[in-house]
Design an enzyme around this catalytic site. Sequence first.
Site, PDB file in Angstrom:
ATOM      1  N   HIS A   1      -7.715  -9.224  -3.512  1.00  0.00           N
ATOM      2  CA  HIS A   1      -7.407  -9.555  -1.974  1.00  0.00           C
ATOM      3  C   HIS A   1      -9.029  -9.961  -1.511  1.00  0.00           C
ATOM      4  O   HIS A   1      -9.698  -8.880  -1.475  1.00  0.00           O
ATOM      5  CB  HIS A   1      -6.742  -8.493  -1.404  1.00  0.00           C
ATOM      6  CG  HIS A   1      -5.628  -7.958  -1.735  1.00  0.00           C
ATOM      7  ND1 HIS A   1      -4.363  -8.413  -1.328  1.00  0.00           N
ATOM      8  CD2 HIS A   1      -5.256  -7.376  -2.886  1.00  0.00           C
ATOM      9  CE1 HIS A   1      -3.362  -7.944  -1.860  1.00  0.00           C
ATOM     10  NE2 HIS A   1      -3.832  -7.375  -2.902  1.00  0.00           N
TER      11      HIS A   1
ATOM     12  N   GLU B   1       4.238  -0.591  -6.934  1.00  0.00           N
ATOM     13  CA  GLU B   1       2.944   0.190  -6.869  1.00  0.00           C
ATOM     14  C   GLU B   1       3.429   1.529  -6.255  1.00  0.00           C
ATOM     15  O   GLU B   1       3.421   2.414  -7.108  1.00  0.00           O
ATOM     16  CB  GLU B   1       2.092  -0.863  -5.717  1.00  0.00           C
ATOM     17  CG  GLU B   1       0.705   0.019  -5.623  1.00  0.00           C
ATOM     18  CD  GLU B   1      -0.134  -0.633  -4.561  1.00  0.00           C
ATOM     19  OE1 GLU B   1       0.531  -1.801  -3.729  1.00  0.00           O
ATOM     20  OE2 GLU B   1      -1.313  -0.552  -4.520  1.00  0.00           O
TER      21      GLU B   1
ATOM     22  N   HIS C   1       3.751  -8.268  -4.852  1.00  0.00           N
ATOM     23  CA  HIS C   1       3.537  -6.918  -5.419  1.00  0.00           C
ATOM     24  C   HIS C   1       4.688  -6.123  -5.517  1.00  0.00           C
ATOM     25  O   HIS C   1       5.507  -6.212  -4.260  1.00  0.00           O
ATOM     26  CB  HIS C   1       2.518  -6.176  -4.192  1.00  0.00           C
ATOM     27  CG  HIS C   1       1.215  -6.315  -4.117  1.00  0.00           C
ATOM     28  ND1 HIS C   1       0.798  -7.746  -3.781  1.00  0.00           N
ATOM     29  CD2 HIS C   1      -0.019  -5.910  -3.847  1.00  0.00           C
ATOM     30  CE1 HIS C   1      -0.578  -7.893  -3.855  1.00  0.00           C
ATOM     31  NE2 HIS C   1      -0.891  -6.814  -4.025  1.00  0.00           N
TER      32      HIS C   1
ATOM     33  N   ASP D   1      -8.244  -5.740  -7.326  1.00  0.00           N
ATOM     34  CA  ASP D   1      -7.553  -5.430  -6.079  1.00  0.00           C
ATOM     35  C   ASP D   1      -8.188  -5.608  -4.935  1.00  0.00           C
ATOM     36  O   ASP D   1      -8.267  -6.670  -4.190  1.00  0.00           O
ATOM     37  CB  ASP D   1      -6.741  -4.150  -6.225  1.00  0.00           C
ATOM     38  CG  ASP D   1      -5.474  -4.050  -5.209  1.00  0.00           C
ATOM     39  OD1 ASP D   1      -5.105  -5.176  -4.786  1.00  0.00           O
ATOM     40  OD2 ASP D   1      -4.840  -2.980  -5.262  1.00  0.00           O
ATOM     41  N   ASP D   2      -9.002  -4.383  -4.372  1.00  0.00           N
ATOM     42  CA  ASP D   2      -9.893  -4.488  -3.056  1.00  0.00           C
ATOM     43  C   ASP D   2     -11.301  -3.684  -3.610  1.00  0.00           C
ATOM     44  O   ASP D   2     -11.398  -2.460  -3.399  1.00  0.00           O
ATOM     45  CB  ASP D   2      -9.104  -3.606  -2.100  1.00  0.00           C
ATOM     46  CG  ASP D   2      -7.750  -4.380  -1.842  1.00  0.00           C
ATOM     47  OD1 ASP D   2      -7.524  -5.411  -1.055  1.00  0.00           O
ATOM     48  OD2 ASP D   2      -6.778  -3.647  -2.199  1.00  0.00           O
TER      49      ASP D   2
ATOM     50  N   HIS E   1      -5.837 -10.532  -9.529  1.00  0.00           N
ATOM     51  CA  HIS E   1      -5.347  -9.922  -8.305  1.00  0.00           C
ATOM     52  C   HIS E   1      -6.409  -9.426  -7.703  1.00  0.00           C
ATOM     53  O   HIS E   1      -6.988  -8.076  -7.848  1.00  0.00           O
ATOM     54  CB  HIS E   1      -4.416  -8.469  -9.105  1.00  0.00           C
ATOM     55  CG  HIS E   1      -3.618  -7.742  -7.925  1.00  0.00           C
ATOM     56  ND1 HIS E   1      -2.888  -7.025  -8.384  1.00  0.00           N
ATOM     57  CD2 HIS E   1      -4.141  -7.566  -6.798  1.00  0.00           C
ATOM     58  CE1 HIS E   1      -2.339  -6.169  -7.166  1.00  0.00           C
ATOM     59  NE2 HIS E   1      -3.114  -6.588  -6.089  1.00  0.00           N
TER      60      HIS E   1
HETATM   61  N1  HPA Z   1      -0.949  -3.248  -2.044  1.00  0.00           N
HETATM   62  C1  HPA Z   1      -0.712  -3.716  -1.096  1.00  0.00           C
HETATM   63  N2  HPA Z   1      -1.091  -4.388  -0.106  1.00  0.00           N
HETATM   64  C2  HPA Z   1      -2.553  -4.574  -0.144  1.00  0.00           C
HETATM   65  C3  HPA Z   1      -3.050  -4.024  -1.377  1.00  0.00           C
HETATM   66  C4  HPA Z   1      -2.301  -3.190  -2.136  1.00  0.00           C
HETATM   67  O1  HPA Z   1      -2.737  -2.753  -3.263  1.00  0.00           O
HETATM   68  N3  HPA Z   1      -4.516  -4.422  -1.284  1.00  0.00           N
HETATM   69  C5  HPA Z   1      -4.355  -5.204   0.137  1.00  0.00           C
HETATM   70  N4  HPA Z   1      -3.254  -5.415   0.528  1.00  0.00           N
HETATM   71 ZN    ZN Z   2      -3.046  -5.970  -4.296  1.00  0.00          ZN
END
Ligand code: HPA
Ligand code: ZN
Length: 341
Positions: free
Chosen positions: A21, A202, A199, A280-281, A19
């Site tokens: 991006h 969250e 996703h 994630d990021d 996971h």
């Molecule tokens: N959630 C939703 N969209 C996203 C995320 C995330 O954590 N990171 C980059 N785009």
């Molecule tokens: Zn994500």
Amino acid sequence: MSLSPIDKFIEGMPKAELHLHIEGTFEPEMMFQIAKRNGRILPYRSVEDLKDAYRFNNLQEFLNIYYTGAELLIEELDFYELTYAYLERVHAQNVVHVEVFFDPQTHTDRGVSFDTVIKGIHRALEDGQQKLGITFKMIMCFLRHLPEESAFKTLEQALPYKHWIAGVGLDSSELGNPPSKFKNVFEKARQEGFLALAHAGEEGPAEYIWEALDLLHVVRIDHGNRCLDDQKLVKELAKRKIPLTLCPLSNVALKVVKDLSQYPIIEMTRRGLLITVNSDDPAYFGGYLNENFFALAKALFLSKTDLARLAKNSFQASFLEESEKKKWIAKVEEYYSANNS
Ligand code: HPA
Ligand code: ZN
């Protein structure tokens, strides 16, 4: 800074990241470099000024900055350098397999062609496989704040590159954009042979996870934290063996959880869920894959047994061939036996 014995154990362990991006790996230093090359000016005076803006109260506040950063990517070379820099970083962390998300609409909506985006990312992934030995899958995400029609257009653009893309995902602003909005485009994507991911849960409710399962027919849920609100759903996820790709530091940064001492991995594991740890990021949330493991291990006093299980889960939940999964799981076991003193 010297690492603790448990952090050293984490560092040396082979791992997969599922996971991630790619636009979320855009480090401030590289933003300034690429902006300069492309004749753009960032609305921040320095890397420090930019980093100061990285304080988020929720997903949307993060996304606003994330899209502003991503808009600096224009040429194929930009996408190449972004991706290769990520691979070099995680190579140093013993990440051996990556499943990388990319968001074409973030770029095509401002005039950068689909071809430019995918070619830059893919070439870097190929080079990373050759030079660093990191295997990969690409996952194309639809932006859920945009209409389904736009996702259909993106799917159309992806068809000539079908052989490069393992699956389609769903990201961006979750609340108010349920999976049901994308039922038709996911159906078409699955007919074309793409695996489905989304996703869900969250910020959105457990109901969105049900929709991802029953309407989009996903094989993996990204995040999925909110499943714990619904006991029937937890049982269903366990029964269908649907992995959850959790992102601890992201969840703290976006206030999905209060702090990591409450992070539900023990409870989820006890209830039979297949969970993985991911970043994630990482450029925005304070760390790459190992930093996520370090933080979790510290907050929850995880043992080497717990950590090796998480690494094995990362291969089990991946889209690797069964033989490759087995190979890496055996390597983690070997590593655990050699270092469990
Ligand atoms: N959630 C939703 N969209 C996203 C995320 C995330 O954590 N990171 C980059 N785009
Ligand atoms: Zn994500």
